[in-house]
Design a protein around this motif. Sequence first.
Motif, PDB file in Angstrom:
ATOM      1  N   PHE A 137       0.800  -1.022  -0.019  1.00 16.79           N
ATOM      2  CA  PHE A 137       0.130   0.165   0.007  1.00 16.79           C
ATOM      3  C   PHE A 137       0.670   1.301   0.162  1.00 16.79           C
ATOM      4  N   TYR A 138       2.160   1.038   0.147  1.00 13.74           N
ATOM      5  CA  TYR A 138       2.909   2.260   0.016  1.00 13.74           C
ATOM      6  C   TYR A 138       2.942   3.286  -0.754  1.00 13.74           C
ATOM      7  N   LYS A 139       2.695   2.980  -1.990  1.00  6.36           N
ATOM      8  CA  LYS A 139       2.456   3.775  -3.183  1.00  6.36           C
ATOM      9  C   LYS A 139       1.153   4.994  -3.032  1.00  6.36           C
ATOM     10  N   GLN A 140       0.164   4.156  -2.571  1.00  7.26           N
ATOM     11  CA  GLN A 140      -1.103   4.825  -2.246  1.00  7.26           C
ATOM     12  C   GLN A 140      -1.013   5.809  -1.042  1.00  7.26           C
ATOM     13  N   ILE A 141      -0.401   5.163   0.272  1.00  7.82           N
ATOM     14  CA  ILE A 141      -0.330   6.030   1.236  1.00  7.82           C
ATOM     15  C   ILE A 141       0.705   7.146   1.086  1.00  7.82           C
ATOM     16  N   SER A 142       1.922   6.983   0.432  1.00 10.25           N
ATOM     17  CA  SER A 142       2.783   8.024   0.243  1.00 10.25           C
ATOM     18  C   SER A 142       2.104   9.188  -0.562  1.00 10.25           C
ATOM     19  N   LYS A 143       1.299   8.738  -1.511  1.00 16.56           N
ATOM     20  CA  LYS A 143       0.922   9.852  -2.711  1.00 16.56           C
ATOM     21  C   LYS A 143      -0.156  10.683  -1.580  1.00 16.56           C
ATOM     22  N   GLY A 144      -1.097  10.256  -0.647  1.00 15.01           N
ATOM     23  CA  GLY A 144      -1.916  11.104   0.077  1.00 15.01           C
ATOM     24  C   GLY A 144      -1.712  11.545   1.247  1.00 15.01           C
ATOM     25  N   ILE A 145      -0.305  11.400   1.802  1.00 14.14           N
ATOM     26  CA  ILE A 145       0.105  11.724   3.208  1.00 14.14           C
ATOM     27  C   ILE A 145       0.170  13.104   3.316  1.00 14.14           C
ATOM     28  N   THR A 146       0.470  13.869   2.126  1.00 13.10           N
ATOM     29  CA  THR A 146       0.435  15.571   2.540  1.00 13.10           C
ATOM     30  C   THR A 146      -0.853  16.066   2.271  1.00 13.10           C
ATOM     31  N   SER A 147      -1.810  15.523   1.800  1.00 13.96           N
ATOM     32  CA  SER A 147      -3.073  16.270   1.442  1.00 13.96           C
ATOM     33  C   SER A 147      -4.331  15.465   2.015  1.00 13.96           C
ATOM     34  N   GLN A 148      -4.149  14.198   2.283  1.00 18.72           N
ATOM     35  CA  GLN A 148      -5.295  13.375   2.843  1.00 18.72           C
ATOM     36  C   GLN A 148      -5.133  13.029   3.977  1.00 18.72           C
ATOM     37  N   LEU A 149      -6.142  12.323   4.544  1.00 20.65           N
ATOM     38  CA  LEU A 149      -6.083  11.430   5.827  1.00 20.65           C
ATOM     39  C   LEU A 149      -6.025  10.090   5.674  1.00 20.65           C
ATOM     40  N   ILE A 150      -5.042   9.428   6.402  1.00 15.27           N
ATOM     41  CA  ILE A 150      -4.588   7.967   6.053  1.00 15.27           C
ATOM     42  C   ILE A 150      -5.202   7.078   7.316  1.00 15.27           C
ATOM     43  N   PHE A 151      -5.747   5.983   6.794  1.00 15.16           N
ATOM     44  CA  PHE A 151      -6.328   5.258   7.768  1.00 15.16           C
ATOM     45  C   PHE A 151      -5.804   3.592   7.293  1.00 15.16           C
ATOM     46  N   VAL A 152      -4.983   2.849   8.246  1.00 14.95           N
ATOM     47  CA  VAL A 152      -4.527   1.644   7.967  1.00 14.95           C
ATOM     48  C   VAL A 152      -5.412   0.818   8.931  1.00 14.95           C
ATOM     49  N   MET A 153      -6.276  -0.216   8.640  1.00 16.51           N
ATOM     50  CA  MET A 153      -7.128  -1.001   9.563  1.00 16.51           C
ATOM     51  C   MET A 153      -6.839  -2.445   9.209  1.00 16.51           C
ATOM     52  N   ARG A 154      -6.599  -3.223  10.481  1.00 18.93           N
ATOM     53  CA  ARG A 154      -6.690  -4.645  10.548  1.00 18.93           C
ATOM     54  C   ARG A 154      -7.894  -5.308  10.753  1.00 18.93           C
ATOM     55  N   LEU A 155      -8.409  -6.048   9.555  1.00 18.85           N
ATOM     56  CA  LEU A 155      -9.693  -6.629   9.678  1.00 18.85           C
ATOM     57  C   LEU A 155      -9.554  -8.215   9.834  1.00 18.85           C
ATOM     58  N   TYR A 156     -10.148  -8.440  11.171  1.00 22.70           N
ATOM     59  CA  TYR A 156     -10.258  -9.924  11.431  1.00 22.70           C
ATOM     60  C   TYR A 156     -11.441 -10.549  11.049  1.00 22.70           C
ATOM     61  N   ILE A 157     -11.787 -11.617  10.167  1.00 19.30           N
ATOM     62  CA  ILE A 157     -12.911 -12.219   9.611  1.00 19.30           C
ATOM     63  C   ILE A 157     -13.059 -13.654  10.062  1.00 19.30           C
ATOM     64  N   SER A 158     -14.266 -14.182  10.672  1.00 16.50           N
ATOM     65  CA  SER A 158     -14.432 -15.315  11.031  1.00 16.50           C
ATOM     66  C   SER A 158     -15.570 -15.792  10.210  1.00 16.50           C
ATOM     67  N   ARG A 159     -15.736 -17.355  10.096  1.00 13.45           N
ATOM     68  CA  ARG A 159     -16.968 -17.776   9.567  1.00 13.45           C
ATOM     69  C   ARG A 159     -17.778 -18.114  10.660  1.00 13.45           C
ATOM     70  N   THR A 160     -19.041 -18.105  10.512  1.00 10.43           N
ATOM     71  CA  THR A 160     -20.133 -18.062  11.707  1.00 10.43           C
ATOM     72  C   THR A 160     -20.775 -19.699  11.599  1.00 10.43           C
ATOM     73  N   GLY A 161     -20.963 -19.938  12.903  1.00 10.77           N
ATOM     74  CA  GLY A 161     -21.991 -21.180  12.803  1.00 10.77           C
ATOM     75  C   GLY A 161     -23.304 -20.675  13.108  1.00 10.77           C
ATOM     76  N   ARG A 162     -24.100 -21.782  13.350  1.00 12.36           N
ATOM     77  CA  ARG A 162     -25.709 -21.326  13.702  1.00 12.36           C
ATOM     78  C   ARG A 162     -25.770 -20.211  14.794  1.00 12.36           C
ATOM     79  N   PRO A 163     -26.752 -19.453  14.810  1.00 11.39           N
ATOM     80  CA  PRO A 163     -26.958 -18.397  15.595  1.00 11.39           C
ATOM     81  C   PRO A 163     -27.321 -18.739  16.879  1.00 11.39           C
ATOM     82  N   ASP A 164     -27.012 -18.338  18.052  1.00 10.16           N
ATOM     83  CA  ASP A 164     -27.286 -18.509  19.315  1.00 10.16           C
ATOM     84  C   ASP A 164     -28.591 -18.285  19.633  1.00 10.16           C
ATOM     85  N   THR A 165     -29.695 -18.975  19.129  1.00  7.35           N
ATOM     86  CA  THR A 165     -31.036 -18.805  19.403  1.00  7.35           C
ATOM     87  C   THR A 165     -31.599 -18.683  21.010  1.00  7.35           C
ATOM     88  N   ASP A 166     -30.721 -19.735  21.667  1.00  5.40           N
ATOM     89  CA  ASP A 166     -31.126 -19.792  22.810  1.00  5.40           C
ATOM     90  C   ASP A 166     -31.031 -18.399  23.614  1.00  5.40           C
TER      91      ASP A 166
END
Length: 825
Positions: free
Chosen positions: A730-759
């Motif tokens: 992502f370096y190219k994208q980030i360095s391009k916007g560092i002087t005029s934009q706001l930069i956010f780097v996020m870690r996204l953790y994704i799990s598969r789900t089972g059945r809903p806990d209807t209890d």
Amino acid sequence: MADDIMLKHEDLVNELKTYLGNAKFDLIFKSKTAGLTKPEQFLMKMEMSRLSQPVARFVDLRGLVTGQVKPYEHNGKQHFMDDTAIEVFEKALKQHGEYTLAVYEAVMNTENNHRVLQKQAAEKSELQELENNLNTEVIKFASYESRREERMNYSIKVTIDYKDKKNIAASTSDISLSGCKVKLATRYSIKKGELIAMRLVGLEQDFELGLKNGIQYEVVAVENISREFNHIRLKRTYVENNNSFDKFLESFIHGNKRRYKVNLDNTLDAVVSKGYEQYYIPRVTSLYVFLSKKEEQYYPSLSLTTENNIFIQRYFTDEQRSPRLYNILNHQRITQLLTQITAVKEDYLYTFTHISSGKIYYYSATRTELNNNPKLRDLFLGFGSQKESWQCFKIQIMPSHPDDSFIPLSLPNSAGENIEKLNKPPSPRVKGLIKDVKYIVVLTNIGNKAEQENYKQLTFDKALVNQLKHFGHAKHKTPPYLDIVPLEYVNLRSHKRYLYKTPVSVTINDEVFNGYTRDFSVMGLQLECEQPATFKKGDIVLLAFPELQKITKKHKLSELKYEVMAISKSFTTINLKANRIADLPHAGVTFFTQLIEGNKDKLKVSEEAPKVEGLSTALRNMVTKSVCQFPLYLHKEAAHFKTGAIGYGLYASPMHVILQNFGLLSNKTDFSSILTEEQIINVITPNIKDRSRQDAPLAFTLAINFDPRKGSIEEAIVSQCALGEDYSSFYKQISKGITSQLIFVMRLYISRTGRPDTDYLSNELKYVSQYAMHKAKDLEEALWAVAGVGDVVDITEEALSHLELKKEQVAQMSRRKLIWLNRLR
């Protein structure tokens, strides 16, 4: 130009109109327009002068309004107005003192004017079109309310008296013993907090109620539902003290609730919110630690663990199995973090351990502490990163209160026999354990190998290593007690697990790892290795159980094939599943089946009863009410996924603030500019489609360049998403916007789900199904549609420090971002 300025300050213009005729108008005007430029103030003053001019125009609304027009005389001039216009005319005359242009324009802009209606219809159509494009639900965590009693959907004629107005015709929409909702024409101006008297004329025709002066209610809220009507929410004041009427109304509602249906709005909202909450909390990778305060000292008193975050708790457990978080989250460090002015206090925590004479010693420092001690910064980071135990955590602290531990059902006690029992607050024992809690700490493991390698490159003077004792933590002879509480939720495993410790050896490619079992089931087991494993998820390993082999000659307990299902971040805790070929017997499965069947009375089930009944639920509620991350829900659509919903807790994350900036944080939103459809199809779907609920969350990284000067979210955002924790692409994208934009780097953790806990939702679902089976079915189907759940964590500051960016530019961007975020929060 003038029109543009008036449009820009439309809200202020409308506010100033309300003060016209006030003796202190000039002072008010000066105060309200102090922030405007001189030309803007001048134009605003001219507009107010124009509206204050007396006029001689006559009003003729024939054919222009929906109401019945009739002659109306004022100062010898005849006008033609309906009842709505007359009421507006008289009210405006009283305000302005004479017939001015402001009065005339107010009358010509009543809500039932055809021109106004056409404009509103066009705006409504525009809004409808916008809402149709918003296909992602916004789930507001812990926002549901509990009702003390059932409210029946029942419409009867009533009359209302308030102030000097008598016998105003209205009708109820729903009614309960202590309140009701009334449908009232918009021309009647009733405000929150006002008292009214109401007669139930529709009931008085059939029943003798004995209410000569009606029933007194207080206005709780006024909700506009159309151009012509408002809903007035009312609660009784009980000044009448009329027990016979109370008994009659209670009996009437109970006897007719199946005929007229119970109002389910609260319960429906609660089931949706709680349904999404029960997916999120168990899948979070962050550890929740509760800070108490006693004798002016902060200390960690409880932690809430799940199968996804337990590795953090274990990391902070020493050789004697004593939790060491009391060292890491010490009073001095917490006090320093609490000096931050933001609602959520944030920092990065770096840790490593040193083993001496068989004892584990912990060393830790926050980014702030290291920046305040630059002489030791590179020493700590450079030396510590050489250790295998090196870790980096995101630390977040937010207020909590023992009262947050109680979230009652959205059902009144009268809804069922067991509801009153379930609606009881936490027990005295639970209250005693949480009574001193002041804050919740969220610890998220965000470090990666690339960052660790980067820190290893730092140069430091090895002669100064002894100075690291500044960051070391001594052992207490009697360490403070930390209560580790497992989260109670639906057991989604196919077979029960039993706690049992026995030696085991693991062989792969002629390499042998020794360890012992933590628990086992018919189909699998969890073991703890003595040294970090070099194998990975999906590998087939051979197990041998030397001690168990001594108790059986019938089964060969060596060279048993098992598949590696999951490995902890420390590479020592391993989950395994029996590797069976078709339906052929597996010696391990056969042995453990017989062992369990013959020893059920001796074996201890892993999901044992909680040490303190209700404590897990209380802590879960406290967490739910203080969510500061960004929950994300994926729904299955054909062969791929889509963003079906986002969560919104008490504290807004940066992404919430971005959505809020564009008015996208109501009931529905559009998240496609941040996480695009292309990213979901090409990056996320291929990597999670074959995963199961038992698998640990998969990490992705999201980089966002945001330009707050743009008018739409589509124009304002450029984002990239990649599998894993490496963001160097992502370096190219980030360095391009560092002087005029706001930069956010996020870690996204994704799990598969089972059945809903209807209890967890069973009582509310059962209640809904009694009165609206189809709605209960729709709710269950909506919850079953959730196929994945994600947690988004902001790691910007740590990430940017590992990219080749100018420190000054990063610092300037960070300051701009902080100002912008706090402007909207």
